[in-house]
Design an enzyme around this catalytic site. Structure first.
Site, PDB file in Angstrom:
ATOM      1  N   ARG B  19     -53.165  23.665  17.117  1.00 53.39           N
ATOM      2  CA  ARG B  19     -52.454  24.261  18.183  1.00 53.39           C
ATOM      3  C   ARG B  19     -52.299  25.502  17.835  1.00 53.39           C
ATOM      4  O   ARG B  19     -53.122  26.691  18.204  1.00 53.39           O
ATOM      5  CB  ARG B  19     -51.568  23.415  18.934  1.00 53.39           C
ATOM      6  CG  ARG B  19     -51.542  23.885  20.424  1.00 53.39           C
ATOM      7  CD  ARG B  19     -50.692  24.984  20.507  1.00 53.39           C
ATOM      8  NE  ARG B  19     -49.227  24.908  20.027  1.00 53.39           N
ATOM      9  CZ  ARG B  19     -48.434  25.893  20.171  1.00 53.39           C
ATOM     10  NH1 ARG B  19     -48.525  27.131  20.601  1.00 53.39           N
ATOM     11  NH2 ARG B  19     -46.925  25.959  19.668  1.00 53.39           N
ATOM     12  N   ASP B  20     -50.927  25.699  17.252  1.00 50.79           N
ATOM     13  CA  ASP B  20     -50.588  27.112  17.069  1.00 50.79           C
ATOM     14  C   ASP B  20     -51.437  28.155  16.157  1.00 50.79           C
ATOM     15  O   ASP B  20     -51.426  29.513  16.031  1.00 50.79           O
ATOM     16  CB  ASP B  20     -49.077  27.253  16.630  1.00 50.79           C
ATOM     17  CG  ASP B  20     -48.432  28.481  16.849  1.00 50.79           C
ATOM     18  OD1 ASP B  20     -48.555  29.250  17.747  1.00 50.79           O
ATOM     19  OD2 ASP B  20     -47.390  28.721  15.882  1.00 50.79           O
ATOM     20  N   HIS B 211     -39.256  26.779  12.937  1.00 53.66           N
ATOM     21  CA  HIS B 211     -40.589  27.036  12.930  1.00 53.66           C
ATOM     22  C   HIS B 211     -40.775  28.695  12.627  1.00 53.66           C
ATOM     23  O   HIS B 211     -40.650  29.546  13.380  1.00 53.66           O
ATOM     24  CB  HIS B 211     -41.081  26.762  14.598  1.00 53.66           C
ATOM     25  CG  HIS B 211     -42.701  27.073  14.839  1.00 53.66           C
ATOM     26  ND1 HIS B 211     -43.574  26.286  15.456  1.00 53.66           N
ATOM     27  CD2 HIS B 211     -43.397  28.157  14.346  1.00 53.66           C
ATOM     28  CE1 HIS B 211     -44.716  26.727  15.616  1.00 53.66           C
ATOM     29  NE2 HIS B 211     -44.733  27.763  14.920  1.00 53.66           N
ATOM     30  N   HIS B 213     -42.883  32.029  10.955  1.00 49.07           N
ATOM     31  CA  HIS B 213     -44.235  32.657  10.770  1.00 49.07           C
ATOM     32  C   HIS B 213     -43.889  33.417   9.486  1.00 49.07           C
ATOM     33  O   HIS B 213     -42.823  33.996   9.162  1.00 49.07           O
ATOM     34  CB  HIS B 213     -44.720  33.408  11.769  1.00 49.07           C
ATOM     35  CG  HIS B 213     -45.270  32.822  12.870  1.00 49.07           C
ATOM     36  ND1 HIS B 213     -46.468  32.928  13.436  1.00 49.07           N
ATOM     37  CD2 HIS B 213     -44.820  31.575  13.621  1.00 49.07           C
ATOM     38  CE1 HIS B 213     -46.716  31.837  14.303  1.00 49.07           C
ATOM     39  NE2 HIS B 213     -45.943  31.215  14.360  1.00 49.07           N
ATOM     40  N   CYS B 244     -50.159  36.369  14.300  1.00 48.24           N
ATOM     41  CA  CYS B 244     -49.266  36.789  15.420  1.00 48.24           C
ATOM     42  C   CYS B 244     -50.258  37.399  16.550  1.00 48.24           C
ATOM     43  O   CYS B 244     -51.009  38.089  16.213  1.00 48.24           O
ATOM     44  CB  CYS B 244     -48.155  37.759  15.094  1.00 48.24           C
ATOM     45  SG  CYS B 244     -47.434  38.844  16.470  1.00 48.24           S
ATOM     46  N   ASN B 253     -48.571  31.408  10.668  1.00 47.87           N
ATOM     47  CA  ASN B 253     -47.600  30.321  10.524  1.00 47.87           C
ATOM     48  C   ASN B 253     -47.351  30.279   9.059  1.00 47.87           C
ATOM     49  O   ASN B 253     -48.185  30.439   8.065  1.00 47.87           O
ATOM     50  CB  ASN B 253     -48.247  28.959  11.090  1.00 47.87           C
ATOM     51  CG  ASN B 253     -48.189  29.031  12.586  1.00 47.87           C
ATOM     52  OD1 ASN B 253     -47.145  28.574  13.127  1.00 47.87           O
ATOM     53  ND2 ASN B 253     -49.187  29.202  13.131  1.00 47.87           N
TER      54      ASN B 253
END
Lengths: 309, 309
Positions: B19-20, B211, B213, B244, B253
């Site tokens: 997903r991310d 979470h 990055h 990003c 991530n």
């Protein structure tokens, strides 16, 4: 709960890009490009720069013209230029070229010492004794390296007590500072925290530098843990250049700009201009065609593409 | 001097790659490739996998076929599959597709909330209230995200007290866990250490995930500092994919395999097979043509080239 306000106020950076960085690059840069690299590093505020190595060109062709480089280097006010000297033959070349600040080297594992320096540890130390004597006769300051201090690619774990003994020997012989190197990026934060405590207990912060590689992604975290313990001197390489010699394509030295990013975020001074460092990385990538590994350089490039926020 | 033996014994990983990660990739993968990605992640031992998002395909075309994906996904024993649901429209789609575990989202800055969720924070929270009610009616477990919890690309610093209030509100509404996201990689270790202390005081370790990055190279160090404070749950992305959105080309991530590398080095369990994770990264790079950012993947590739030591 921990108190995270115990970082040193000020950190000293020892720039190794023109030596430990370039010597592991696939291509050999012309002397003029190496000179330009050094000039840009000095302009970014770096005050200790390792500019090359007097190793035999058969072993490290990337450093072949270090004699010429040293002879042509301009005067850079306030900057100490260092050259790696692996043996007395290299010492003679360094002196002939006019190098003033020298780095001598031992390895913490027998196998690495034999493969990298072509001699067992005891003989490497004996050579450093001769080098130290020769340096003392000329009044040349020198710095000592201990390679594979946090793990050896051939032997695995390395006894850190033996690392400290080698470092102590070099300091006793007259080294201004010892740098303990995680040559192939095998160190981890647990180990580095403990090692940093021991090394600081033994030598104090003025005599100690740590040198990390980001091979497995732990270089920055290792540096952070060492900072927490009070280490205030690190070897880094602009652009994070210089992969591990036995791991082509792997990320190289801890990047100067990434470490400076960390230091800025913690409020630790290091007297280096971050934006100029990013320019150096950009120049390395675009002009010198050296592959840059640092996150902050890539981020800066992407920001330039996307527009600033 | 610090005691570095205070990491949690065990860490839970919440895999956000499908997903991310994928939602920020330039290309849109076919559903079959997304399914294969998820299958490989489960095989590597990941037990919580965010598989997609029910956002409008106009905004995030990479997630357009999440309905189809959920409908076609095979049963993966012991694996919880999560889907991001930004609003009631997405909720209806998620239910129709058969999604069972859901993620709801708010943002900690007004500007980011308006740009990313198309509504101010107060309205985003009101929507989460409606979503929570709808989830409760169906007995669907859900997880709450707070975006830009460590800094906003538009507004700069973010009040962490306000982040905690948003997180508390989501937990009160029934979230099983809240994940505080450093969406654009602005957090630094000083800030994260303090924030982790506050969040753990407030919610305890079971309800909290972080979470990170790696945009500026600090993702791993931020995770390490949080671990030191006792955080035991992290969102990561296989291959470190997912740059990003406002910084094309930037690292994404925090990589699952890099964090697992760190955890292994510290002796922290996470029940994930590192070698299989490296295979997933290799597959992403070679087969799915998604750019992989992790250091440990690159190192593994270089070792495969150079021969093992």
């Amino acid at each position: 709960m921990q108190d995270h306000q115990r970082w040193p106020e000020r950190v000293r950076l020892f720039e190794v890009g023109p030596r430990d960085g370039l010597q592991h690059e696939p291509s050999t840069l012309p002397v003029a490009t190496r000179l330009e690299f050094i000039r840009r590093l000095a302009e970014a505020g770096l005050r200790d720069i390792e500019i090359g190595s007097f190793v035999h060109p058969r072993w490290v062709p990337q450093m072949a013209d270090t004699d010429d480089l040293v002879a042509r280097i301009p005067s850079l006010t306030g900057v100490r230029l260092w050259a790696l000297v692996p043996n007395l033959t290299g010492f003679a070349r360094a002196v002939a070229a006019g190098a003033t600040n020298l780095c001598f080297l031992v390895s913490a594992s027998e196998t690495h010492s034999r493969k990298n320096l072509n001699r067992p540890i005891a003989e490497a130390i004996a050579e450093v004794e001769r080098l130290a004597e020769a340096a003392a006769r000329r009044g040349a300051p020198w710095r000592g390296y201990v390679s594979v201090a946090f793990g050896c690619p051939y032997e695995g774990a390395v006894d850190f007590g033996a690392v400290l003994t080698l470092a102590r020997r070099m300091l006793d012989l007259g080294a201004r500072q010892v740098s303990l190197g995680d040559t192939t990026g095998m160190g981890n934060p647990r180990q580095v925290g403990e090692a940093a405590r021991q090394a600081l207990d033994e030598f104090g912060p003025d005599k100690l530098a740590l040198h990390f590689h980001d091979t497995r992604g732990l270089g920055m975290t290792n540096a952070y843990v060492a900072l927490e313990e009070g280490v205030n001197s690190f070897d880094t390489s602009a652009g994070g250049i210089g992969g591990c010699p036995y791991a082509p394509g792997a990320a190289g030295n801890l990047s100067t700009e990434d470490l400076v990013q960390l230091l800025r975020s913690l409020g630790v001074e290091c007297a280096v201009d971050f934006d100029k460092l990013i320019s150096v990385a950009r120049w390395l990538d675009a002009e010198a065609k050296v592959r840059v590994h640092s996150r902050s350089h890539r981020y800066a490039c992407s920001q330039a593409t996307a527009g600033a926020h």
